[in-house]
Design an enzyme around this catalytic site. Structure first.
Site, PDB file in Angstrom:
ATOM      1  N   ASP A 279      -8.030   1.330   0.505  1.00 35.15           N
ATOM      2  CA  ASP A 279      -8.109   0.304  -0.581  1.00 35.15           C
ATOM      3  C   ASP A 279      -9.351   1.278  -1.460  1.00 35.15           C
ATOM      4  OD1 ASP A 279      -9.078  -1.830  -2.842  1.00 35.15           O
ATOM      5  OD2 ASP A 279      -6.936  -2.656  -1.265  1.00 35.15           O
TER       6      ASP A 279
ATOM      7  N   HIS B 177     -12.812  -3.727  -5.657  1.00 29.80           N
ATOM      8  CA  HIS B 177     -11.246  -3.730  -5.796  1.00 29.80           C
ATOM      9  C   HIS B 177     -11.574  -3.550  -3.465  1.00 29.80           C
ATOM     10  CE1 HIS B 177      -7.056  -3.884  -4.255  1.00 29.80           C
ATOM     11  NE2 HIS B 177      -7.093  -4.923  -5.112  1.00 29.80           N
TER      12      HIS B 177
ATOM     13  N   SER C 166      -3.027  -7.838  -4.647  1.00 32.77           N
ATOM     14  CA  SER C 166      -4.297  -8.112  -3.724  1.00 32.77           C
ATOM     15  C   SER C 166      -4.775  -8.248  -2.748  1.00 32.77           C
ATOM     16  CB  SER C 166      -5.151  -6.779  -4.665  1.00 32.77           C
ATOM     17  OG  SER C 166      -4.697  -5.594  -5.175  1.00 32.77           O
TER      18      SER C 166
END
Length: 548
Positions: A174, A228, A393
């Site tokens: 990620d 994120h 996600s």
């Protein structure tokens, strides 16, 4: 969030067809894979980079190749990135290199993005932080959006059975993570075979990779500069029962941090591919990829298959365009593809951050999990717990975390076995009746993840690594009168259990029986699991059926 509109249709000899859109692939890079048996070596010297092919070197020189770098499975050394000194007509480049006859394939270096967007609370709620985690336990009191009771993965009940094992490693591919966050204390995977001394002590191709790797910037510091990755990693494995912050799904697993997304939420497929090989070769058991791009890549597919063949489960997000466009790696056969639901148990459409967003759907989806308004850790602060994200996600790490718990129960479970378990124990018919039908559907897959049922149903049973779908079948599905089990005459017991784990039917049969007829008319309507056993092999098949 940037929409990726690139789809690679095919490469056959010199015929190249793909649609072009802005920023779908690098305009000064190509990925090439030599044909098997070509045996062209690569010389990487300080002053020159050359292949042992005068014709190929001449082509590289003519087209002004600036740099050549191995990618993919570096042990095999047959896949390379060609970097040109200026932007190129990628379609023409593919034709030129493919026509040499040297390559199995030539393809762009696609660009993908993370599959989620961030939001912020204006004020901090008075309730405890765990109460915000409706995806784990939902009483219908979630305040940020409409919510219904039990629209969750029953994680609180699942923890009664399994809380994780520190020997299980989940690789988080990620944007990195806030490596010093107290909620990750003791949880970050460490490479004890290397040291901070400027040398590649373990000969894995990465210098001083003691705590993972930053593939976006090619260094040993996978710190999150976007946000994120910290959110995703926290969903999987934030420390629990410490009176601080949030609880991860797995309380004990190690988190291998591989940064494959830059500060702009963008990443090249070559970064993603290299990270997959890194994770597999360095001991990961599960790989979480909350990222996606719409370009099909042979290079990444081969990497996914490498993970699968080495017993590593890969979980990926469907993406958030509210359509049936296939994104990768979720679109590959050997990944578990995850969509998103809201706190009201319906498909996330839209997410909070855009009226044009929504959980993607399609025939490749496996299941769904809560993914909208998912609170978590902040990449800029150790004390700010007011940020939330939304996207497939955020649903994906819930599934990856449960996969890690299933491996803590039994580390010998294969990726196929884990996929079977989470599919068969998913809660069917949880969403909008116009989309969610009995059994599998393109919007919810096999249903919403249920951690409790997955861990309870298979607490003692072990699904074998090879499940022969071609020779064992259960039909019709749904059924209201009779259910038939047809096989290869190599089973001797069939049992049926409901979703509470209560056995409703059991029959010992002789090996050699070709067709078993079961009267299911007395059964209550609902979802059941048909387990088929062999005296020597144990459980050899497990199917979810609907009785209506």
């Amino acid at each position: 969030m940037k929409k990726i509109g690139f789809i690679l249709i095919g490469i056959f000899l010199s015929n190249v067809t793909f649609s072009q859109g802005a920023n779908n692939y690098s305009e000064n890079e190509l990925i090439i894979k030599f044909k098997s048996g070509t045996n062209i070596n690569f010389k990487n010297c300080i002053l020159q980079q050359k292949f042992e092919s005068p014709a190929l070197n001449a082509l590289n020189k003519e087209l002004k190749v600036q740099k050549i770098k191995r990618t993919g499975n570096k042990k095999k050394g047959d896949t390379y990135i060609l970097k040109f000194n200026t932007k190129q007509d990628v379609t023409n480049l593919i034709k030129l290199y493919q026509n040499t006859g040297l390559f199995e394939y030539v393809e762009p270096n696609f660009i993908g993005t993370g599959g989620g967007q961030q939001g912020l609370l204006q004020t901090t709620p008075n309730d405890t932080y765990f109460s915000r985690q409706y995806g784990l336990h939902n009483e219908g009191t979630f305040t940020a959006s409409p919510a219904v009771n039990d629209a969750d993965i029953d994680m609180d009940l699942g923890w009664d059975i399994e809380q994780g094992d520190p020997s299980i490693i989940v690789a988080v591919l990620d944007a990195g993570a806030k490596m010093d966050h107290p909620e990750f204390s003791g949880r970050i995977w460490e490479n004890f075979s290397d040291a901070i001394d400027g040398a590649d002590n373990d000969n894995n191709g990465y210098i001083d990779d003691t705590a993972g790797w930053d593939f976006a910037n090619n260094d040993n510091d996978p710190t999150d500069d976007h946000g994120h990755g910290t959110n995703v990693a926290g969903i999987i494995g934030a420390n629990a029962n410490n009176n601080v912050g949030y609880s991860g799904v797995d309380w004990n697993c190690k988190l291998m941090i591989c940064k494959i997304i830059d500060q702009n939420n963008s990443g090249l497929y070559s970064w993603w591919t290299d990270a997959i090989y890194y994770a597999v070769d360095n001991g990961a058991n599960v790989i979480n990829m909350s990222v996606g791009g719409s370009g099909f890549s042979n290079t990444m597919q081969i990497a996914i298959n490498y993970a699968h063949n080495n017993g590593v489960t890969v979980v990926a997000c469907m993406m958030n365009e509210d359509n049936n466009v296939t994104y990768y790696p979720a679109g590959y056969q050997n990944t578990i593809a995850v969509g998103s639901t809201n706190a009201n148990d319906e498909r996330s459409s839209p997410f909070f951050w855009s009226t044009n967003s929504g959980s993607n759907y399609g025939s490749h989806i496996d299941l769904v999990a809560p993914g909208n308004y998912i609170y978590g850790l902040n990449h800029l602060s150790n004390t700010n717990f007011s940020s939330y994200w939304g996207g497939t996600s955020q649903a994906t790490p819930l599934v990856a975390g449960v996969c890690a718990l299933l491996l803590a129960q039994d580390p010998n479970r294969s990726p196929n076995a884990i996929r079977t378990i989470i599919r068969n124990t998913a809660e069917d018919q949880v969403g909008n009746v116009s989309e969610d039908i009995f059994g599998f559907d393109n919007y919810y897959g096999y249903g919403r993840l249920n951690a409790h049922q997955a861990l309870l149903q298979y607490a003692t049973n072990v699904i074998p690594s090879s499940i022969d779908d071609a020779t064992l079948s259960t039909f019709p599905n749904p059924s209201s009168a009779y259910l038939y089990v047809k096989g290869n005459m190599d089973y001797n017991e069939v049992s049926i259990v409901n979703m509470l784990g209560i056995e409703c039917y059991k029959n010992q049969i002789m090996i050699g029986t070709d067709l078993l007829k079961i009267d299911v008319s007395p059964f209550s309507k609902g979802v059941y699991i048909v387990n088929i056993f062999n005296e020597r092999k144990g459980l050899v098949k497990s199917n979810k059926v609907i009785i209506n």
